[in-house]
Design a protein around this motif. Structure first.
Motif, PDB file in Angstrom:
ATOM      1  N   ALA A  97     -17.256  31.197  31.172  1.00  0.00           N
ATOM      2  CA  ALA A  97     -18.286  30.970  32.169  1.00  0.00           C
ATOM      3  C   ALA A  97     -18.274  31.827  33.297  1.00  0.00           C
ATOM      4  O   ALA A  97     -19.369  32.679  33.788  1.00  0.00           O
ATOM      5  N   ASN A  98     -17.167  32.407  33.883  1.00  0.00           N
ATOM      6  CA  ASN A  98     -16.804  33.610  34.836  1.00  0.00           C
ATOM      7  C   ASN A  98     -17.531  34.860  34.279  1.00  0.00           C
ATOM      8  O   ASN A  98     -17.919  35.545  34.926  1.00  0.00           O
ATOM      9  N   ALA A  99     -17.258  35.155  33.057  1.00  0.00           N
ATOM     10  CA  ALA A  99     -17.692  36.334  32.501  1.00  0.00           C
ATOM     11  C   ALA A  99     -19.271  36.347  32.534  1.00  0.00           C
ATOM     12  O   ALA A  99     -19.839  37.271  32.922  1.00  0.00           O
ATOM     13  N   TYR A 100     -19.896  35.241  32.027  1.00  0.00           N
ATOM     14  CA  TYR A 100     -21.187  35.415  32.155  1.00  0.00           C
ATOM     15  C   TYR A 100     -21.807  35.406  33.631  1.00  0.00           C
ATOM     16  O   TYR A 100     -22.759  36.131  33.705  1.00  0.00           O
ATOM     17  N   LYS A 101     -21.119  34.827  34.535  1.00  0.00           N
ATOM     18  CA  LYS A 101     -21.503  34.809  35.965  1.00  0.00           C
ATOM     19  C   LYS A 101     -21.517  36.225  36.175  1.00  0.00           C
ATOM     20  O   LYS A 101     -22.216  36.631  36.918  1.00  0.00           O
ATOM     21  N   THR A 102     -20.443  36.914  36.049  1.00  0.00           N
ATOM     22  CA  THR A 102     -20.158  38.292  36.421  1.00  0.00           C
ATOM     23  C   THR A 102     -21.086  39.309  35.801  1.00  0.00           C
ATOM     24  O   THR A 102     -21.878  40.226  36.794  1.00  0.00           O
ATOM     25  N   VAL A 103     -21.564  39.230  34.992  1.00  0.00           N
ATOM     26  CA  VAL A 103     -22.539  39.765  34.233  1.00  0.00           C
ATOM     27  C   VAL A 103     -24.057  39.640  34.798  1.00  0.00           C
ATOM     28  O   VAL A 103     -24.783  40.221  35.039  1.00  0.00           O
ATOM     29  N   GLY A 104     -24.132  38.360  34.972  1.00  0.00           N
ATOM     30  CA  GLY A 104     -25.408  37.842  35.696  1.00  0.00           C
ATOM     31  C   GLY A 104     -25.674  38.301  37.181  1.00  0.00           C
ATOM     32  O   GLY A 104     -26.560  38.833  37.459  1.00  0.00           O
ATOM     33  N   ILE A 105     -24.376  38.449  37.933  1.00  0.00           N
ATOM     34  CA  ILE A 105     -24.467  38.915  38.954  1.00  0.00           C
ATOM     35  C   ILE A 105     -24.711  40.670  39.220  1.00  0.00           C
ATOM     36  O   ILE A 105     -25.702  41.120  39.825  1.00  0.00           O
ATOM     37  N   ALA A 106     -24.189  41.153  38.136  1.00  0.00           N
ATOM     38  CA  ALA A 106     -24.380  42.696  38.121  1.00  0.00           C
ATOM     39  C   ALA A 106     -26.050  43.037  37.785  1.00  0.00           C
ATOM     40  O   ALA A 106     -26.387  43.719  38.393  1.00  0.00           O
ATOM     41  N   TYR A 107     -26.500  42.274  36.875  1.00  0.00           N
ATOM     42  CA  TYR A 107     -27.798  42.356  36.527  1.00  0.00           C
ATOM     43  C   TYR A 107     -28.527  42.010  37.836  1.00  0.00           C
ATOM     44  O   TYR A 107     -29.653  42.426  38.140  1.00  0.00           O
ATOM     45  N   PHE A 108     -28.445  41.024  38.579  1.00  0.00           N
ATOM     46  CA  PHE A 108     -29.050  40.691  39.789  1.00  0.00           C
ATOM     47  C   PHE A 108     -28.865  41.899  40.783  1.00  0.00           C
ATOM     48  O   PHE A 108     -30.063  42.039  41.401  1.00  0.00           O
TER      49      PHE A 108
END
Length: 168
Positions: A97-108
């Protein structure tokens, strides 16, 4: 690796990058020499990519932050990495879940809100399942419980901002 982490704590991100990139290359070369356990060094490689990405985040180089986050994510997301390996879990659902969140933050941060939404929503889905499992098993792990609520708060906030920017 440890020197890279230490320089990161000292906010010397150039030296942090040097040491972490050296460690990454070393772990990759060790991985290529192993025959019986193909993912023996994956944990160290993921750690290197995550901390290299964090260094780029602090340098405000969000493209490199995204690249390194995706490299770590690809290892996390392998189906065999979330299963038991020699009777121990290599990566937990919370880490995924943290890995998905980190990639999401980067895209954001790169204003790629559609991609950010995809990753942040998946992070929430895994996070919520993880929370449900914790509740079902009467797990007293306060840290995991707090991590789940913290991750939910971050994802909820960023999803709202993405939707606002996309006029959804």
């Amino acid at each position: 690796y440890c020197l890279g982490r230490a320089y990161g704590h000292l906010n010397d991100h150039n030296r942090q990058l040097d040491f972490l990139q050296q460690a990454l290359e070393l772990y990759k070369s060790l991985l290529s020499t192993t025959t019986n356990n193909n993912n023996k060094y994956d944990w160290q490689i993921v750690e290197c990519y995550e901390h290299i990405g964090n260094s780029f985040y602090f340098k405000k180089d969000y493209n490199q932050y995204l690249f390194n986050s995706l490299m770590a994510f690809e290892i996390y997301d392998r189906q065999d990495m979330i299963t038991l390996n020699e009777n121990k879990l290599l990566f937990t659902q919370n880490q995924l879940a943290n890995a998905y969140k980190t990639v999401g933050i980067a895209y954001f941060l790169l204003n790629k809100h559609t991609s950010a939404l995809k990753f942040l929503k998946k992070a929430l889905e895994i996070n919520d399942q993880n929370q449900s499992d914790l509740n079902k098993n009467n797990n007293n792990g306060k840290i995991n419980d707090d991590d789940n609520y913290f991750n939910r708060a971050i994802c909820d906030r960023l999803i709202g901002l993405c939707e606002l920017n996309l006029n959804l």
